[in-house]
Design a protein around this motif. Structure first.
Motif, PDB file in Angstrom:
ATOM      1  N   GLY A 116      -2.425  -3.124  -7.285  1.00 40.90           N
ATOM      2  CA  GLY A 116      -1.014  -2.760  -7.091  1.00 40.90           C
ATOM      3  C   GLY A 116      -0.046  -3.757  -7.664  1.00 40.90           C
ATOM      4  O   GLY A 116       1.160  -3.604  -7.523  1.00 40.90           O
ATOM      5  N   GLY A 123       5.280   2.269  -8.212  1.00 42.15           N
ATOM      6  CA  GLY A 123       4.172   2.042  -7.274  1.00 42.15           C
ATOM      7  C   GLY A 123       3.614   0.630  -7.350  1.00 42.15           C
ATOM      8  O   GLY A 123       2.781   0.252  -6.540  1.00 42.15           O
ATOM      9  N   THR A 174       7.464   5.855   3.051  1.00 42.52           N
ATOM     10  CA  THR A 174       6.380   6.464   3.828  1.00 42.52           C
ATOM     11  C   THR A 174       5.347   7.027   2.856  1.00 42.52           C
ATOM     12  O   THR A 174       5.668   7.302   1.693  1.00 42.52           O
ATOM     13  CB  THR A 174       6.913   7.632   4.690  1.00 42.52           C
ATOM     14  N   THR A 175       4.120   7.211   3.353  1.00 45.43           N
ATOM     15  CA  THR A 175       3.105   7.807   2.482  1.00 45.43           C
ATOM     16  C   THR A 175       3.490   9.272   2.226  1.00 45.43           C
ATOM     17  O   THR A 175       4.130   9.900   3.060  1.00 45.43           O
ATOM     18  CB  THR A 175       1.709   7.726   3.128  1.00 45.43           C
ATOM     19  N   PRO A 176       3.111   9.824   1.083  1.00 47.76           N
ATOM     20  CA  PRO A 176       3.578  11.166   0.722  1.00 47.76           C
ATOM     21  C   PRO A 176       3.147  12.222   1.737  1.00 47.76           C
ATOM     22  O   PRO A 176       2.057  12.161   2.283  1.00 47.76           O
ATOM     23  CB  PRO A 176       2.899  11.426  -0.627  1.00 47.76           C
ATOM     24  N   GLU A 207       0.851  -1.207   0.000  1.00 54.24           N
ATOM     25  CA  GLU A 207       0.000   0.000   0.000  1.00 54.24           C
ATOM     26  C   GLU A 207       0.883   1.253   0.000  1.00 54.24           C
ATOM     27  O   GLU A 207       0.627   2.219  -0.713  1.00 54.24           O
ATOM     28  CB  GLU A 207      -0.894   0.045   1.253  1.00 54.24           C
ATOM     29  N   VAL A 208       1.952   1.206   0.816  1.00 57.08           N
ATOM     30  CA  VAL A 208       2.846   2.367   0.908  1.00 57.08           C
ATOM     31  C   VAL A 208       3.652   2.534  -0.385  1.00 57.08           C
ATOM     32  O   VAL A 208       3.867   3.642  -0.866  1.00 57.08           O
ATOM     33  CB  VAL A 208       3.780   2.255   2.143  1.00 57.08           C
ATOM     34  N   TYR A 238       2.630   1.795  -3.268  1.00 58.12           N
ATOM     35  CA  TYR A 238       1.672   2.354  -4.224  1.00 58.12           C
ATOM     36  C   TYR A 238       1.482   3.849  -3.969  1.00 58.12           C
ATOM     37  O   TYR A 238       1.549   4.664  -4.895  1.00 58.12           O
ATOM     38  CB  TYR A 238       0.341   1.607  -4.064  1.00 58.12           C
ATOM     39  N   ALA A 239       1.282   4.209  -2.690  1.00 63.73           N
ATOM     40  CA  ALA A 239       1.019   5.607  -2.353  1.00 63.73           C
ATOM     41  C   ALA A 239       2.236   6.486  -2.638  1.00 63.73           C
ATOM     42  O   ALA A 239       2.100   7.612  -3.119  1.00 63.73           O
ATOM     43  CB  ALA A 239       0.620   5.709  -0.885  1.00 63.73           C
ATOM     44  N   SER A 240       3.445   5.961  -2.365  1.00 65.07           N
ATOM     45  CA  SER A 240       4.634   6.807  -2.552  1.00 65.07           C
ATOM     46  C   SER A 240       5.013   6.896  -4.035  1.00 65.07           C
ATOM     47  O   SER A 240       5.696   7.841  -4.438  1.00 65.07           O
ATOM     48  CB  SER A 240       5.797   6.290  -1.713  1.00 65.07           C
ATOM     49  N   ASN A 241       4.576   5.930  -4.827  1.00 61.35           N
ATOM     50  CA  ASN A 241       4.724   5.989  -6.279  1.00 61.35           C
ATOM     51  C   ASN A 241       6.153   6.281  -6.750  1.00 61.35           C
ATOM     52  O   ASN A 241       6.379   6.973  -7.735  1.00 61.35           O
ATOM     53  CB  ASN A 241       3.764   7.063  -6.820  1.00 61.35           C
TER      54      ASN A 241
END
Ligand code: ATP
Ligand code: MG
Length: 305
Positions: A105, A135, A283-285, A68-69, A71-74
């Protein structure tokens, strides 16, 4: 599992399975039936299976969060390559290890015999078109390594427009260079690569073929070429040894996974993937102060609606 035991286990797995090019690679140095470190090995088959399933489950939860992270941080892509002799368990391992991951993902590609369009391009073309986006986790069920494995063992599969070339050691060395350069390019551009060789013994392959032949539900899994390729076992082992030896690099290591016990194999792969992805410490953005203001306004608007 306690954290210190987990860390010890991970260290041992990486030490045993990881090949990154420091030494003369020999498949015979790797036990196809390794069933864990001393503390675990004595458990006996049933308990061992239970323990392996538990480890797999735990890793799946961690992998799902880490993905998930990712993917979010891309920022990074991850490419997982699976190569093996037939019936070693590529499909089952991919299915189990990725079972907890958000399907959005990850991208799985299985490479079969190339089409005529694919044969009309350079040998890396069909694989480079399928590289994972940032991501995402990309999974290759077979890969460009087939071009130095099945094609090397069956030279008649070579593209006909190469027939003027001498197909000798230097030819294959050229392909290893191409692969190493591609992998270098990918890693310097934020694609992490992990390559898994599922190391099954000839005896265990026979058991699995017999299982497929004896169970009508599994007949579809048996293909007529399976026995033909099995008869070339030694040639394949040599091709794998040569290919892994020439393409195990610090930036794109191979992992030689004992495959005679399916549950151990799945637990090991899940552990290596999870450990690698969590070690990125992504980490998430961060949200900008303007966006924070916007979020606050949206929250207030919703509350007073
Ligand atoms: P399973 O393990 O379930 O049998 P599989 O990956 O073997 O799955 P199959 O459809 O049985 O899938 O086989 C795919 C075939 O495609 C393999 O025999 C493989 O050697 C062949 N193949 C893959 N890449 C190439 C290539 N570049 N050139 C020629 N043959 C290839
Ligand atoms: Mg097959």
């Amino acid at each position: 599992m306690k954290n210190d035991i987990r860390e010890k286990l991970i260290r041992e797995i990486f030490m045993r399975c990881r090949v990154s090019g420091e030494y003369d690679f020999k498949l015979s140095n790797f036990d196809t039936a390794w069933a864990g470190p001393e503390e675990i090995k004595h458990l006996g088959e049933e308990k061992l299976k239970k323990r392996a399933k538990k480890i797999l489950k735990k890793n799946l939860e961690a992998l799902s969060e880490a993905q998930e992270v990712l993917y979010a941080s891309n920022k990074y892509a991850m490419l997982l390559i699976f190569q093996a002799m037939d019936a070693a368990g590529k499909d089952g391992t991919i299915k189990h290890v990725m079972s907890g991951v958000n399907p959005q993902g990850c991208q799985v590609f299985s490479f079969k015999k190339p089409s005529s369009e694919e044969l009309d391009h350079n040998f890396l073309w069909r694989y480079t078109r399928r590289m994972p986006e940032f991501g995402r986790i990309g999974i290759f069920n077979r890969s460009y390594y087939e071009e130095v494995l099945v094609v090397k063992v069956n030279p008649e599969f070579l593209q006909s427009n190469l027939s003027h070339q001498k197909i000798d050691k230097a030819f294959w060395a050229g392909r290893y260079d191409d692969i190493n350069n591609l992998e270098k390019h990918l890693t310097t551009n934020n694609t992490l690569i992990l390559k898994f060789y599922l190391n099954v013994s000839k005896e265990e392959q026979k058991n699995r073929f017999l299982e497929r032949l004896n169970d009508p539900e599994k007949h579809w899994k048996f293909s007529e070429s399976d026995l033909v390729e099995r008869s070339k076992w030694n040639k394949y082992q040599e091709a794998f040894e040569d290919a892994i030896g020439h393409t195990a690099t610090p930036w794109a290591p191979w992992f030689i996974i004992p495959a005679d016990n399916k549950w151990i194999m799945r637990a090991l792969v899940s552990m290596i993937v999870t450990e690698t992805i969590t070690s990125l410490k992504l980490t998430t953005p961060e949200v900008s102060s303007e966006k924070k203001k916007l979020l606050e306004e949206a929250r207030r608007a919703m509350e007073t609606e």
